[in-house]
Design an enzyme around this catalytic site. Structure first.
Site, PDB file in Angstrom:
ATOM      1  N   LYS A 192      -7.527 -15.795  21.028  1.00  0.00           N
ATOM      2  CA  LYS A 192      -6.802 -16.823  21.744  1.00  0.00           C
ATOM      3  C   LYS A 192      -6.020 -17.724  20.803  1.00  0.00           C
ATOM      4  CE  LYS A 192      -7.443 -20.405  25.220  1.00  0.00           C
ATOM      5  NZ  LYS A 192      -8.413 -21.030  26.114  1.00  0.00           N
TER       6      LYS A 192
ATOM      7  N   SER B 279     -13.577 -37.683  16.502  1.00  0.00           N
ATOM      8  CA  SER B 279     -12.362 -38.321  15.990  1.00  0.00           C
ATOM      9  C   SER B 279     -11.694 -37.450  14.945  1.00  0.00           C
ATOM     10  CB  SER B 279     -12.711 -39.679  15.371  1.00  0.00           C
ATOM     11  OG  SER B 279     -11.646 -40.130  14.576  1.00  0.00           O
TER      12      SER B 279
ATOM     13  N   HIS C 279       0.815  -1.213   0.000  1.00  0.00           N
ATOM     14  CA  HIS C 279       0.000   0.000   0.000  1.00  0.00           C
ATOM     15  C   HIS C 279       0.847   1.261   0.000  1.00  0.00           C
ATOM     16  CE1 HIS C 279      -0.288   1.171   4.451  1.00  0.00           C
ATOM     17  NE2 HIS C 279       0.203  -0.036   4.576  1.00  0.00           N
TER      18      HIS C 279
ATOM     19  N   ASP D 190       5.499   2.690   7.826  1.00  0.00           N
ATOM     20  CA  ASP D 190       4.288   2.053   7.311  1.00  0.00           C
ATOM     21  C   ASP D 190       3.527   3.022   6.432  1.00  0.00           C
ATOM     22  OD1 ASP D 190       1.888   0.744   6.880  1.00  0.00           O
ATOM     23  OD2 ASP D 190       1.301   0.661   8.989  1.00  0.00           O
TER      24      ASP D 190
ATOM     25  N   GLU E  11      -5.298   0.963   2.476  1.00  0.00           N
ATOM     26  CA  GLU E  11      -5.045  -0.227   3.287  1.00  0.00           C
ATOM     27  C   GLU E  11      -5.407   0.056   4.730  1.00  0.00           C
ATOM     28  OE1 GLU E  11      -2.351  -2.911   5.826  1.00  0.00           O
ATOM     29  OE2 GLU E  11      -2.674  -0.761   5.816  1.00  0.00           O
ATOM     30  N   GLU E  12      -5.074   1.273   5.168  1.00  0.00           N
ATOM     31  CA  GLU E  12      -5.274   1.617   6.582  1.00  0.00           C
ATOM     32  C   GLU E  12      -6.751   1.639   6.964  1.00  0.00           C
ATOM     33  OE1 GLU E  12      -3.018   1.344   8.476  1.00  0.00           O
ATOM     34  OE2 GLU E  12      -1.110   1.979   7.609  1.00  0.00           O
TER      35      GLU E  12
ATOM     36  N   ASP F  19       0.349 -25.836 -13.779  1.00  0.00           N
ATOM     37  CA  ASP F  19      -1.042 -25.557 -13.397  1.00  0.00           C
ATOM     38  C   ASP F  19      -1.401 -26.315 -12.121  1.00  0.00           C
ATOM     39  OD1 ASP F  19      -1.357 -23.838 -15.480  1.00  0.00           O
ATOM     40  OD2 ASP F  19      -2.867 -25.018 -16.547  1.00  0.00           O
TER      41      ASP F  19
ATOM     42  N   HIS G 264     -10.224 -19.743   3.204  1.00  0.00           N
ATOM     43  CA  HIS G 264      -9.083 -20.675   3.207  1.00  0.00           C
ATOM     44  C   HIS G 264      -9.240 -21.592   4.416  1.00  0.00           C
ATOM     45  CE1 HIS G 264      -5.074 -22.249   2.701  1.00  0.00           C
ATOM     46  NE2 HIS G 264      -4.776 -21.388   1.756  1.00  0.00           N
TER      47      HIS G 264
END
Lengths: 683, 683
Positions: free
Chosen positions: B632, B561, B311, B321, B358-359, B599, B622
């Site tokens: 946590k 399991s 950015h 930054d 971005e910020e 690929d 993802h």
């Protein structure tokens, strides 16, 4: 390919019933696997899934009865269809039932709801003042998918629904009932599932393949299961139920062809103390099903797939549905094997699929699509569907994505007409003569892909260019499907005696389906035409605008504009034209350059997929083609916009409803723009 | 590439503030565009989006005050940070604020909530019996993303939240405050957005690019906007607020480094009638932002993209930054241009991106990802992120997907150490010496990708292999970020005087980032290592099992399991090994065979994407890597399983909570199996 071979495949595969989940259908899978290997395919394997199926209870039959004031049943519907000659000794013919019906014994007044469409229930509620809450409704089959009738009945508050085949919808004029002709006999009834899956596949594992390790919803949480009992009957029994209906008279277009009043009810005119009772013991059970997957590895581009898939499971014998189609697939597999013996191997990989449990909600094909979603998204060039290859005796019918239209025309020009007296004429010309696409161009009509067969997950969920082709009836014939659809009378003999005695029609369909997959697998440049997609998008955009313009004042008040959509369609048209120009100049000896344009062509259909799905239907993700939520607009394009426009009619808050229309226009415009970008120069 | 050039780029780009949405930041975009074209890139264009940004009101300042019983404000927090020398004449330095804060003037008792983590609020509620409902809470910065602090405060019922930088978290030991050293001065405060976007991008257009035709939610429906006022202050002001807090004493680990009691409250000990008041006038506004997109067309495979993106927008000068990173990107672009003048052209297309906003929630990068989702899914090989190139003076830090680890090691072996006294030593060895990955292997540590910078949409939403690299502090240092993070003291001078006086460290980072993209763009076989992915998955599976095993009884009771997951990881390992063996035998002169394995490598990362998304977070898709919903487990893998395990602790219905764990295990197992299939032979 030979007509005689197709005849033999059909004969062989229709001797016994092969309902999904039964041992016979596994045996048939094994037989097909063995024969595909014998034909010379590189591989053929059984791929199983454990999905929710539904069966009648073997000892407690389902039926509809009329009960008197003491609760005594003095009329009961048939427990089974009269079995056709030659099949009397078979013990495993499943009686007519509505798969996935809820269990129960609801009892109450009957209400006739015509076809059970949204507009039929609107009319009952708004114009006739008839409340279906707590009633048992009876709907005639036809016009819309039976699962939608059940959903509409549930929404109207009905506690049960009886489905029947009216002769107006299931008898052709001047034709005798089977076996003398091909009409539905009075004791025949239409089986079928009554789910509302919207593309989810197995109700217990939506989004994921139903494997041994897969999390399953509990049966009560199952997706799309009806909450009320449902049962199908034939028109003899229906006449008995409808004969003495009381209450309001039907509008003229609600009347079928039975010799009854078609009064709407509720209840009977002769004795108001009589009730209808449904007795339904059908149960759901997780059951193993088997797809057969055969492959011929591509010589140059093994990582590009052309798929020919159709189902194998049938309600009973499946003479038409699906074995007329499965026999055609079998002959194409055999022909491929012969070609391979002569040294041929396709440029791309060919995949043959014999799906299971299509009749229970497209389960086999959808589970396999879920199982292989990633590699299919990466690699699938096209999916050609192979359900019933014949449903009439008139001409060809093709439903396909716009980019396959050109190939369909090219292939049908290379196939001969199967009609007597048309020797030497191409199938294209025969088809053109019978079904000219007059409102579009001077060429044979091609339809949009709707739903209702195994292409659904491939086309509407994954965005793989798809097509289906079969022989069909004259569009002017008003009956639904073909009369014996899903009855015990779908035998080998009905095809041999009536639909295709010389098997030339099935051979013609085999040549079309086979021609499609061979061209798609072998052509150096993929035979997908993006100009046809542009042409179609222009028409669809005008179509949807026209529907919106029925509300000119509201469009002005809520500043609803289709400009963004038309601008996007314009971008797409320019991109498609430019792409097509560049395509002509591609150096076909440059392997990577060819692969690059082919990838653009392959991924074009994928570009119409929105991973967020249509509203409330996460598995219908194609922004241009999906079944509408409302039967009124079934088969229309831009389903998101259509559904939003439809909802305006019943909207409590019109500002909000029109806001949703605007949102859907924006999504459609974005998607079409994104698709244009896939056709633009890559860097 | 030259250190002196990077120094000049940094100097040039940090003279003025360039907050997203301001004219200066557009001018900077135009300058970068012009220079990229001058360097010799094939194209460089500005790509705009209209997104929701948030600014303080220019005439009504934001502040925190203490009010007496008459409502009189007798203490007010600083309205701005003391401006560093040399920048006094600038008029457009935005004062510290919490972007997207709600407006309002809440008033009430103050409660100290430590870092504002889930576990901090649990402790307040369950162990201390302190109810935050209707209170204003004060949390120290650090440990978790500030937006999560705000979300947790809202869930706890707070009506406002003050954020402050405690010296315990924002001062290094033995270092002077800026300008004498690089610590945060007492009047400095950390700006930052307080959204909970979970990867959605622009709050008004989730899922779609914020273009002129895009449907926008109304501001009230905006995604992830906090409902309460939020404001950041420095530690001088914080000390004043915390000084006389009453109520419960803090646990030892809640105490920071200020000379105050850190009592929790509610309210003050000296005068219970005093209240805290927040005065917040910050407003949200749809504003145009500009990405710069530069391209070098690939010579052999123009339809394969390697992206270097970082950015450009900064809270003030952006000395660290992001301009330390943007200067590095600029030097890589310049070096690419020089190579092209010598006749070089990469095999694949290189894309350079200067992201805006971005910020404000990764907006520029996410909107571009949404705009180009289809072609990126089809064509993107890798995304290399280029935010701040330095955050400490110790050694290299790399976060990347497992398949890029090998390339990172290879590249760093070719780069020299920038440290004084390490002439002739490789960066790899210097890094290895300082940060050995002892719990994994004898090699430099590589971290998982979390979130918080522009790779998010590319990696977590689209599944493009991603990496980031920067110079960092010693892991043993306990302060958060770097002390002046997001303050006005992030100047050019802080880099020149303290972080990298010779600019050798930034040069080393440039060589790493540049090395990554050049190798990815040029190597005939993609330098992506699926064996490393297999290795990582095994570890992650053991890691998640270990967490579940803290509940052995429940696992038994609910038959939980992990076998399916381990079986899938085993399948993946076998597939990766086999793939790797086949890869060695690929005929590299066979262009289509090379393309095919490439690929497979490219689409491997895509295979971990579930289009259905994680529960309630449709844009985090993802299955292996995503930020946990709960701090946590931040940075842990298999986020779906982690979140489900976390929820067990507060579950009302444990059977249901464990059922969700089982569902998430099933989804993870399916996804890993599907990824294995992408590595298997293609036909």
């Amino acid at each position: 390919m030979h007509a005689e071979n197709i005849r033999e495949h059909l004969r062989k595969f229709t001797r016994l019933p092969h309902l999904a989940g039964t041992l016979q259908n596994l045996r048939l899978a094994e037989q097909i696997q063995k024969e595909w290997l014998a034909f010379g395919l590189d591989s053929a394997e059984l791929v199983w899934y454990d999905v929710l199926l539904s069966y009648p209870n073997g000892t407690k039959p389902n039926y509809i009865s009329i009960v008197d004031q003491h609760g005594e049943e003095f009329f009961k519907s048939l427990l089974a269809e009269p079995v056709p000659e030659g099949y009397e000794d078979l013990t495993d013919i499943v009686p007519p039932y509505s798969a996935f019906s809820a269990q129960g014994k609801p009892e109450g007044d009957l209400v006739y709801v015509n076809y059970g469409r949204t507009e039929d229930f609107f009319k009952l509620d708004r114009e006739m003042g008839i409340n279906c809450t707590g009633k048992i409704v009876i709907a005639r089959y036809g016009k819309i998918f039976r699962g939608n009738k059940v959903k509409n009945a549930m929404l109207a508050g009905a506690k049960g629904i009886v489905l029947y085949s009216d002769p107006a919808d299931y008898s052709a004029v001047g034709v005798e009932p089977y076996p003398a002709g091909w009409n539905l006999p009075g004791g025949g009834a239409q089986r079928g599932n009554v789910l509302n899956l919207n593309g989810a596949g197995d109700p217990l594992t939506p989004g994921y393949p139903a494997k041994e390790y897969t999390y399953r919803f509990s049966p009560e949480e199952g997706l799309g299961l009806p909450k009320i009992p449902v049962h199908p009957i034939g028109y003899n029994d229906a006449a008995r139920l409808l004969k003495n209906m009381g209450g309001t008279a039907s509008p003229p277009d609600w009347k079928g062809a039975l010799n009854v009043s078609y009064n709407i009810g509720p209840g009977f005119s002769d004795d108001s103390k009589r009730n209808i009772r449904m007795t339904i013991h059908t149960y759901n059970q997780v059951t193993r099903i088997y797809n057969v997957i055969g492959k011929i590895r591509g010589a140059q581009e093994p990582d590009r797939y052309v798929i020919l898939g159709g189902h194998r499971d049938a309600w009973v014998f499946g003479g038409i549905d699906p074995i007329s189609g499965a026999a055609v697939v079998h002959e194409i597999a055999q022909a491929s094997g012969k070609l391979m013996q002569r040294g041929w191997r396709p440029r791309r990989t060919l995949i043959f699929a014999s799906w299971d449990a299509e009749e229970f909600g497209l389960l086999g094909s959808t589970e396999w699509a879920e199982d292989n979603a990633k590699i299919l998204q990466d690699r699938a060039v096209a999916y050609i569907n192979a359900d019933s290859a014949i449903e009439g005796m008139y001409t060809l019918r093709v439903d396909c994505t716009p980019s396959l239209q050109t190939l369909v025309y090219d292939v049908t020009k290379q196939v001969g007409s199967p009609e007597v007296g048309e020797e030497g004429m191409s199938l294209y010309d025969s088809w053109h003569k019978r079904d000219n696409w007059t409102d579009n161009r001077d060429a044979p009509r091609i339809n949009k892909l709707g739903s209702g067969s195994d292409f659904e997950a491939y086309f509407i969920r994954l965005g793989i260019a798809s097509a289906r082709a079969r022989y069909t009836k004259n569009r002017k014939d008003t009956y639904s499907n073909y009369p014996v659809y899903h009855s015990v009378y779908e035998t080998y003999e009905i095809v041999e005696h009536f639909y295709d005695p010389t098997f030339q029609r099935l051979l013609a369909v085999a040549r079309v389906r086979g021609g499609l997959i061979f061209h798609l697998a072998d052509a150096p440049i993929l035979p997908l035409n993006c100009l046809e997609y542009a042409h179609a998008l222009i028409q669809y955009a005008h179509g949807i605008l026209k529907i919106a313009q029925k509300h000119p004042e509201a469009m002005q008040r809520y500043t609803v504009s289709f400009d963004a959509l038309f601008s996007a369609v314009n971008n797409f048209t320019n991109a498609a034209n430019d792409f097509h120009q560049r395509l002509k100049k591609v150096d076909t000896t440059d392997l990577l350059a060819v692969r690059m344009v082919n990838d653009q062509l392959m991924y074009l259909e994928r570009a119409f997929i929105d991973p967020l799905g249509l509203p409330d239907r996460p598995f219908y993700r194609h922004i241009i083609f999906a079944p509408s939520s409302h039967n009124k607009y079934a088969g229309e394009s831009f389903p998101g916009i259509y559904d939003a426009l439809f909802d305006i009619e019943s909207a409590v808050d019109p500002a909000r409803a029109w806001d949703e229309v605007k949102r859907q226009i924006s999504i459609a415009a974005f998607t079409v723009n994104a698709a244009s970008n896939t056709l633009n120069p890559v860097a």
